[in-house]
Scaffold this motif. Structure first.
Motif, short mmCIF file in Angstrom:
data_model
loop_
_atom_site.label_atom_id
_atom_site.label_comp_id
_atom_site.label_asym_id
_atom_site.label_seq_id
_atom_site.Cartn_x
_atom_site.Cartn_y
_atom_site.Cartn_z
N ASN A 54 -1.04 -0.12 8.69
CA ASN A 54 -0.85 -1.40 9.36
C ASN A 54 -0.41 -1.20 10.80
OD1 ASN A 54 -1.32 -2.27 6.77
ND2 ASN A 54 0.36 -3.73 6.73
N ALA A 55 0.54 -0.28 11.01
CA ALA A 55 1.08 -0.08 12.35
C ALA A 55 0.01 0.41 13.32
CB ALA A 55 2.23 0.93 12.30
N GLY A 72 -10.07 -9.82 11.32
CA GLY A 72 -9.58 -8.58 10.75
C GLY A 72 -8.06 -8.52 10.76
N MET A 73 -7.44 -8.97 11.85
CA MET A 73 -5.98 -8.98 11.95
C MET A 73 -5.35 -9.85 10.87
SD MET A 73 -4.92 -9.21 15.97
CE MET A 73 -6.41 -9.64 16.82
N GLY A 117 -9.27 -4.98 6.86
CA GLY A 117 -9.00 -5.51 8.20
C GLY A 117 -9.10 -4.44 9.26
N GLY A 118 -8.53 -3.25 8.99
CA GLY A 118 -8.60 -2.15 9.95
C GLY A 118 -10.03 -1.71 10.19
N ASN A 174 4.48 -5.61 10.77
CA ASN A 174 3.18 -6.04 11.27
C ASN A 174 3.30 -6.78 12.59
OD1 ASN A 174 2.07 -4.95 8.98
ND2 ASN A 174 1.58 -6.90 8.00
N LEU A 175 4.32 -7.63 12.72
CA LEU A 175 4.52 -8.36 13.97
C LEU A 175 4.91 -7.41 15.10
CD1 LEU A 175 6.41 -11.51 12.63
CD2 LEU A 175 4.04 -11.39 13.45
N LEU A 176 5.75 -6.42 14.79
CA LEU A 176 6.10 -5.41 15.80
C LEU A 176 4.86 -4.63 16.24
CD1 LEU A 176 9.42 -3.99 14.28
CD2 LEU A 176 9.21 -5.35 16.38
#
Length: 283
Positions: A78-79, A116-117, A252-253, A133-135
């Motif tokens: 995710n990051a 995707g995000m 998504g990635g 995820n927000l970071l």
């Protein structure tokens, strides 16, 4: 060389996950060693600053800390994938900052990447996953602004690594008061992992990448090869730590990587076509 740099960058998630240090503690040690390493490699180019590179250094510092904290909070996949949404923000911001035309294919790419995000926030998520995820998204925004500032004409007048060096030093200055006592008790294993992150994962990788660009590697080729990083990053973490990203995150990635790479290839073909047309017109 670009492949080597991308592979080294891709190991960041694994070593960040493997340390028992907090995000701020890890950022302090990593950035201190990265600044020293890159400064040694590029010392002949000097350490001058312009307004553009100074601002880029601040944004780069934010980018570094946000990515480390995101990797600590959410999965490595995710990051890294959410950080690599940076080209999406570049497509939106570039026409505003540099008065360039926003084309239909840009809009299509942005729409696909946003879709995707959104998949990273589908399914069962822990509170820390949402925070991470927000970071990571914020890290991607910083990445985009960093790219845009490096395009500024004044950024070419000084050492290309100035923003990297000063950005890492800024991280050290900001985090030192909060983590100094903790670093006096750090284990040998964690110190070794942080040394790898600063010296190898940032320092040596940067050297390989800049040497490749100096030898004539096209920006397009470097950009596409660079997407080895988000692909391999979660692979290393899965193989050595066992962290398994969700199927939604992988989907998504994959959508983001394919959309951005396809856009880069289409853009390259369009530039070649315009160059041929201009050459034919001049003759």
């Amino acid at each position: 060389m670009v492949v080597g740099a991308a592979v080294l960058w891709s190991t960041g998630g694994l070593f960040i996950k493997a340390t028992t240090l907090s995000g701020l503690e890890l950022s302090f040690g990593r950035s201190l060693l990265a600044a020293i390493t890159v400064a040694i490699f590029t010392r002949r180019e000097g350490f001058g600053l312009t307004r553009a590179t100074a601002l880029a250094a601040v944004i780069y510092a934010l980018l570094l800390v946000l990515f480390v904290m995101a990797t600590k909070q959410t999965t490595a996949a995710n990051a890294i994938f959410l950080q690599y949404t940076a080209p999406v923000y570049v497509l939106v911001l570039e026409p505003l900052l540099y008065k360039e035309k926003f084309r239909r294919r840009d809009l299509v790419t942005v729409a696909i990447c946003v879709a995707g995000m959104s998949l990273f926030f589908v399914g069962k998520l822990r509170p820390q996953d949402v925070t991470g995820n927000l970071l990571a998204l914020c890290s991607g925004v910083c990445f985009a602004f960093y790219f845009l500032l490096l395009r500024h004409s004044s950024a070419r007048d000084v050492n290309r690594a100035s923003s990297v060096i000063y950005g890492n030093l800024l991280v050290v200055l900001v985090t030192a008061p909060a983590v100094w006592l903790a670093w006096q008790q750090v284990s040998v294993a964690d110190a070794g992992r942080v040394a790898y992150l600063g010296v190898v994962q940032i320092g040596f990788a940067y050297l390989l990448f800049t040497l490749a660009m100096a030898r004539g590697v096209r920006s397009l080729d470097a950009g596409i090869i660079g997407y080895i990083e988000p692909v391999l990053n979660p692979v290393w973490v899965f193989l050595f730590i066992g962290e398994r990203p969700s199927q939604w995150a992988l989907l998504g990635g994959g959508i983001i990587v394919v959309a951005v790479v396809c856009h880069m290839l289409i853009e390259a073909k369009a530039k070649q076509h315009r160059a041929r047309s201009a050459a034919a017109g001049s003759t």
